[in-house]
Motif scaffolding. Structure first.
Motif, PDB file in Angstrom:
ATOM      1  N   VAL A   1      -6.136  46.090  60.496  1.00 14.58           N
ATOM      2  CA  VAL A   1      -6.573  47.284  59.774  1.00 14.58           C
ATOM      3  C   VAL A   1      -7.311  48.214  60.729  1.00 14.58           C
ATOM      4  O   VAL A   1      -8.375  47.873  61.256  1.00 14.58           O
ATOM      5  N   ALA A   2      -6.740  49.394  60.953  1.00 16.61           N
ATOM      6  CA  ALA A   2      -7.332  50.350  61.888  1.00 16.61           C
ATOM      7  C   ALA A   2      -8.276  51.326  61.198  1.00 16.61           C
ATOM      8  O   ALA A   2      -9.255  51.783  61.796  1.00 16.61           O
ATOM      9  N   LEU A   3      -7.997  51.660  59.938  1.00 16.41           N
ATOM     10  CA  LEU A   3      -8.773  52.700  59.258  1.00 16.41           C
ATOM     11  C   LEU A   3      -8.549  52.600  57.759  1.00 16.41           C
ATOM     12  O   LEU A   3      -7.476  52.198  57.304  1.00 16.41           O
ATOM     13  N   GLY A   4      -9.548  52.987  57.009  1.00 14.26           N
ATOM     14  CA  GLY A   4      -9.418  53.075  55.564  1.00 14.26           C
ATOM     15  C   GLY A   4      -9.968  54.386  55.055  1.00 14.26           C
ATOM     16  O   GLY A   4     -10.951  54.912  55.580  1.00 14.26           O
ATOM     17  N   VAL A   5      -9.315  54.945  54.052  1.00 14.85           N
ATOM     18  CA  VAL A   5      -9.825  56.120  53.338  1.00 14.85           C
ATOM     19  C   VAL A   5      -9.953  55.738  51.880  1.00 14.85           C
ATOM     20  O   VAL A   5      -8.988  55.276  51.261  1.00 14.85           O
ATOM     21  N   ILE A   6     -11.141  55.913  51.323  1.00 14.86           N
ATOM     22  CA  ILE A   6     -11.414  55.532  49.938  1.00 14.86           C
ATOM     23  C   ILE A   6     -11.865  56.763  49.166  1.00 14.86           C
ATOM     24  O   ILE A   6     -12.897  57.372  49.479  1.00 14.86           O
ATOM     25  N   GLY A   7     -11.061  57.132  48.183  1.00 13.01           N
ATOM     26  CA  GLY A   7     -11.417  58.241  47.308  1.00 13.01           C
ATOM     27  C   GLY A   7     -12.106  57.714  46.066  1.00 13.01           C
ATOM     28  O   GLY A   7     -11.578  56.833  45.391  1.00 13.01           O
ATOM     29  N   VAL A   8     -13.279  58.249  45.775  1.00 12.32           N
ATOM     30  CA  VAL A   8     -14.100  57.736  44.687  1.00 12.32           C
ATOM     31  C   VAL A   8     -14.388  58.842  43.679  1.00 12.32           C
ATOM     32  O   VAL A   8     -14.940  59.891  44.042  1.00 12.32           O
ATOM     33  N   ALA A   9     -14.003  58.631  42.428  1.00 12.96           N
ATOM     34  CA  ALA A   9     -14.389  59.556  41.366  1.00 12.96           C
ATOM     35  C   ALA A   9     -15.906  59.535  41.231  1.00 12.96           C
ATOM     36  O   ALA A   9     -16.523  58.475  41.214  1.00 12.96           O
ATOM     37  N   GLY A  10     -16.512  60.709  41.156  1.00 14.19           N
ATOM     38  CA  GLY A  10     -17.966  60.780  41.073  1.00 14.19           C
ATOM     39  C   GLY A  10     -18.637  60.795  42.424  1.00 14.19           C
ATOM     40  O   GLY A  10     -19.858  60.640  42.518  1.00 14.19           O
ATOM     41  N   ALA A  11     -17.857  61.007  43.526  1.00 14.57           N
ATOM     42  CA  ALA A  11     -18.427  60.993  44.876  1.00 14.57           C
ATOM     43  C   ALA A  11     -18.659  62.397  45.405  1.00 14.57           C
ATOM     44  O   ALA A  11     -18.676  62.606  46.616  1.00 14.57           O
ATOM     45  N   GLY A  12     -18.831  63.374  44.511  1.00 15.31           N
ATOM     46  CA  GLY A  12     -19.208  64.709  44.947  1.00 15.31           C
ATOM     47  C   GLY A  12     -20.627  64.703  45.482  1.00 15.31           C
ATOM     48  O   GLY A  12     -21.247  63.652  45.672  1.00 15.31           O
ATOM     49  N   ALA A  13     -21.167  65.881  45.706  1.00 19.39           N
ATOM     50  CA  ALA A  13     -22.486  65.965  46.339  1.00 19.39           C
ATOM     51  C   ALA A  13     -23.548  65.174  45.588  1.00 19.39           C
ATOM     52  O   ALA A  13     -24.401  64.522  46.197  1.00 19.39           O
ATOM     53  N   ALA A  14     -23.479  65.192  44.253  1.00 22.16           N
ATOM     54  CA  ALA A  14     -24.510  64.504  43.469  1.00 22.16           C
ATOM     55  C   ALA A  14     -24.457  62.993  43.630  1.00 22.16           C
ATOM     56  O   ALA A  14     -25.482  62.317  43.523  1.00 22.16           O
ATOM     57  N   GLY A  15     -23.268  62.446  43.897  1.00 19.60           N
ATOM     58  CA  GLY A  15     -23.146  60.998  44.006  1.00 19.60           C
ATOM     59  C   GLY A  15     -22.669  60.519  45.355  1.00 19.60           C
ATOM     60  O   GLY A  15     -22.296  59.353  45.509  1.00 19.60           O
ATOM     61  N   ARG A  16     -22.700  61.417  46.365  1.00 21.55           N
ATOM     62  CA  ARG A  16     -22.112  61.091  47.667  1.00 21.55           C
ATOM     63  C   ARG A  16     -22.783  59.904  48.342  1.00 21.55           C
ATOM     64  O   ARG A  16     -22.126  58.993  48.850  1.00 21.55           O
ATOM     65  N   ASP A  17     -24.097  59.910  48.368  1.00 20.27           N
ATOM     66  CA  ASP A  17     -24.805  58.834  49.077  1.00 20.27           C
ATOM     67  C   ASP A  17     -24.538  57.471  48.450  1.00 20.27           C
ATOM     68  O   ASP A  17     -24.308  56.488  49.150  1.00 20.27           O
ATOM     69  N   ALA A  18     -24.574  57.427  47.120  1.00 23.62           N
ATOM     70  CA  ALA A  18     -24.325  56.158  46.437  1.00 23.62           C
ATOM     71  C   ALA A  18     -22.894  55.692  46.670  1.00 23.62           C
ATOM     72  O   ALA A  18     -22.647  54.494  46.855  1.00 23.62           O
ATOM     73  N   ALA A  19     -21.946  56.632  46.663  1.00 22.90           N
ATOM     74  CA  ALA A  19     -20.550  56.270  46.882  1.00 22.90           C
ATOM     75  C   ALA A  19     -20.339  55.721  48.285  1.00 22.90           C
ATOM     76  O   ALA A  19     -19.676  54.695  48.482  1.00 22.90           O
ATOM     77  N   ARG A  20     -20.906  56.392  49.281  1.00 27.06           N
ATOM     78  CA  ARG A  20     -20.751  55.931  50.656  1.00 27.06           C
ATOM     79  C   ARG A  20     -21.359  54.544  50.849  1.00 27.06           C
ATOM     80  O   ARG A  20     -20.779  53.687  51.534  1.00 27.06           O
ATOM     81  N   ALA A  21     -22.532  54.336  50.265  1.00 23.65           N
ATOM     82  CA  ALA A  21     -23.173  53.032  50.392  1.00 23.65           C
ATOM     83  C   ALA A  21     -22.319  51.934  49.766  1.00 23.65           C
ATOM     84  O   ALA A  21     -22.145  50.853  50.334  1.00 23.65           O
ATOM     85  N   ALA A  22     -21.750  52.220  48.597  1.00 25.72           N
ATOM     86  CA  ALA A  22     -20.929  51.220  47.918  1.00 25.72           C
ATOM     87  C   ALA A  22     -19.645  50.949  48.695  1.00 25.72           C
ATOM     88  O   ALA A  22     -19.189  49.809  48.776  1.00 25.72           O
ATOM     89  N   VAL A  23     -19.045  51.993  49.258  1.00 28.82           N
ATOM     90  CA  VAL A  23     -17.820  51.823  50.036  1.00 28.82           C
ATOM     91  C   VAL A  23     -18.083  50.968  51.270  1.00 28.82           C
ATOM     92  O   VAL A  23     -17.319  50.042  51.584  1.00 28.82           O
ATOM     93  N   LEU A  24     -19.160  51.252  51.970  1.00 29.22           N
ATOM     94  CA  LEU A  24     -19.495  50.456  53.157  1.00 29.22           C
ATOM     95  C   LEU A  24     -19.747  49.003  52.791  1.00 29.22           C
ATOM     96  O   LEU A  24     -19.302  48.082  53.486  1.00 29.22           O
TER      97      LEU A  24
END
Length: 419
Positions: free
Chosen positions: A134-157
């Motif tokens: 696996v070289a790279l992953g892209v994860i699109g998250v509903a609710g990951a706009g500016a208001a929820g960006r930090d939480a989404a990134r943390a959960a993805v990591l």
């Protein structure tokens, strides 16, 4: 070690889908799990909601008081019940059978947090594969706009690490993956109406403008949840006499598992909106107030996304000519077209396509028909359907690696593979 692979994930409000693709756009594996939208799936993407990343309405206190909990504490959430009963905001305090679970608590996923859904989908997809590929992953998250960006990134990591995956992972919103699922073009418009609803403009492969997508509480007009909520309100108005009678009363009762009203409905339409009847049956003689309270008991014990199950019922009854359902379907289509026209600002960026995505616009029904007709009339083109957001995410991952030699052919392979 084998050829490199990329991972694409579409983490929606009700379902999380994952694909693993080689650099030629051939999908080699898939995985699925429950919803992963921090705003509508019932729990935060990051498990601890006492953190600064907790979404609006989540617990901000050490005692974990729910939205709508007792406000005898000075720190109780704004708008919550000020009575010391602990009953959810809006629930009937006299109904002895009320389930004391806050509106928005997930009763359908066994208590699993949305971040766990990401991990589960990733693990299922890479099972049997060498993760070192696996070289790279892209994860699109509903609710990951500016208001929820930090939480989404943390959960993805967290999910990426929990799945023991190497390489880099990129977090984007569900808008990018939906648009990429529909077209390889860098410019165009997107109208997404599933659990939520949002319109967006893309220029140079970048999101340039968006309209709505504010979530079930503040926006998402025309979405499945909006249709469900408005259908429920119409039912409650019919039951207490504020509104006209409508076949939605029986249909909504059936889908929510509380009751069917007339024997003719049970006999003639054993299934409405693709959902079979379940739960105890109430006779037509039942007290309307008791029926309303029974509906509220179920609604306030489920996550907001669950209201989206009523959207097919609205479409079904609109097609049968029910005046209330017909008005709701037309209003939903009007909201969606207004959002699209607003974000277009006079035209389609770069002369690109109009992409539609989400269950409301990809499932047969009056809302879809009205929206597609409106797009044809306004922009002079038929919309393109985006049916596999995870493939769109994989397409974005390949773009990050500058991998596709023939971009259009690679995109066609990715998005043509049946889910």
């Amino acid at each position: 070690m084998g050829k490199p692979l990329v991972i694409g994930v579409d983490a929606g409000a009700t379902t999380t889908r994952c694909v693993v693709s080689d650099l030629d756009g051939t999908i080699v594996a898939r995985g699925t799990a429950g919803g992963a939208n921090q705003n509508s799936s019932g729990t935060a993407l990051a498990a601890d909601q006492t953190s600064a990343r907790a979404p609006f309405g989540a617990d901000q206190t050490s005692v974990r008081a729910s939205f709508g909990a007792d406000q005898t504490s000075a720190r109780a959430p704004f708008g919550a019940d000020r009575m010391p009963s602990g009953v959810p905001f809006g629930a009937d305090r006299n109904f002895s059978g009320v389930t004391r679970v806050p509106f928005g608590a997930d009763r359908n996923s066994g208590g699993a947090a949305p971040g766990e859904a990401l991990t589960a989908a990733l693990r299922e997809a890479v099972a049997g594969l060498d993760p070192a590929r696996v070289a790279l992953g892209v994860i699109g998250v509903a609710g990951a706009g500016a208001a929820g960006r930090d939480a989404a990134r943390a959960a993805v990591l967290d999910a990426w690490r929990a799945a023991d995956l190497p390489g880099r992972v990129v977090t984007v919103t569900d808008l990018e993956v939906a648009f990429a699922a529909g077209t390889p073009a860098p410019d165009g418009l997107l109208l997404l109406a599933g659990t939520g609803a949002v319109s967006a403009a893309f220029a140079g492969s970048r999101l340039s403008r968006r309209c709505d997508g504010f979530g079930w509480l503040a926006g998402d007009e025309g979405s499945a949840v909006w249709l469900g909520r408005e259908a429920l309100r119409a039912v409650l108005r019919a039951l207490d006499g504020r509104g006209p009678q409508t076949a939605l009363v029986a249909a909504v009762s059936r889908v929510l598992g509380t009751a069917a009203a007339e024997e003719s409905v049970l006999t003639d339409t054993p299934m409405l909106g693709g959902v079979a009847a379940s739960g105890p049956v109430l006779s037509a003689a039942d007290d309307p107030d008791e029926r309303a309270q029974a509906l509220l008991r179920i609604v306030y014990g489920r996550p907001p996304a669950a209201l989206g199950r009523l959207a097919p019922v609205v479409n079904d009854l609109a097609a049968r000519g029910d005046p209330v359902a017909l008005a709701l379907a037309r209003e939903a289509a009007g909201h969606l077209l207004h959002a699209l026209h607003t974000v277009a600002r006079g035209g389609v960026p770069g002369g690109g396509p109009v992409v539609v995505a989400g269950s409301v616009l990809l499932s047969p029904g009056l809302v879809r028909d009205l929206v597609c007709a409106g797009i044809q009339e306004r922009f002079g083109m038929a919309p393109i359907e985006a049916r596999d957001g995870a493939a769109g995410a994989a397409w974005l991952a390949l773009g990050e690696l500058d991998a596709p030699a023939d971009r259009r052919a690679t995109h066609a392979r990715l998005t043509a593979t049946p889910r």
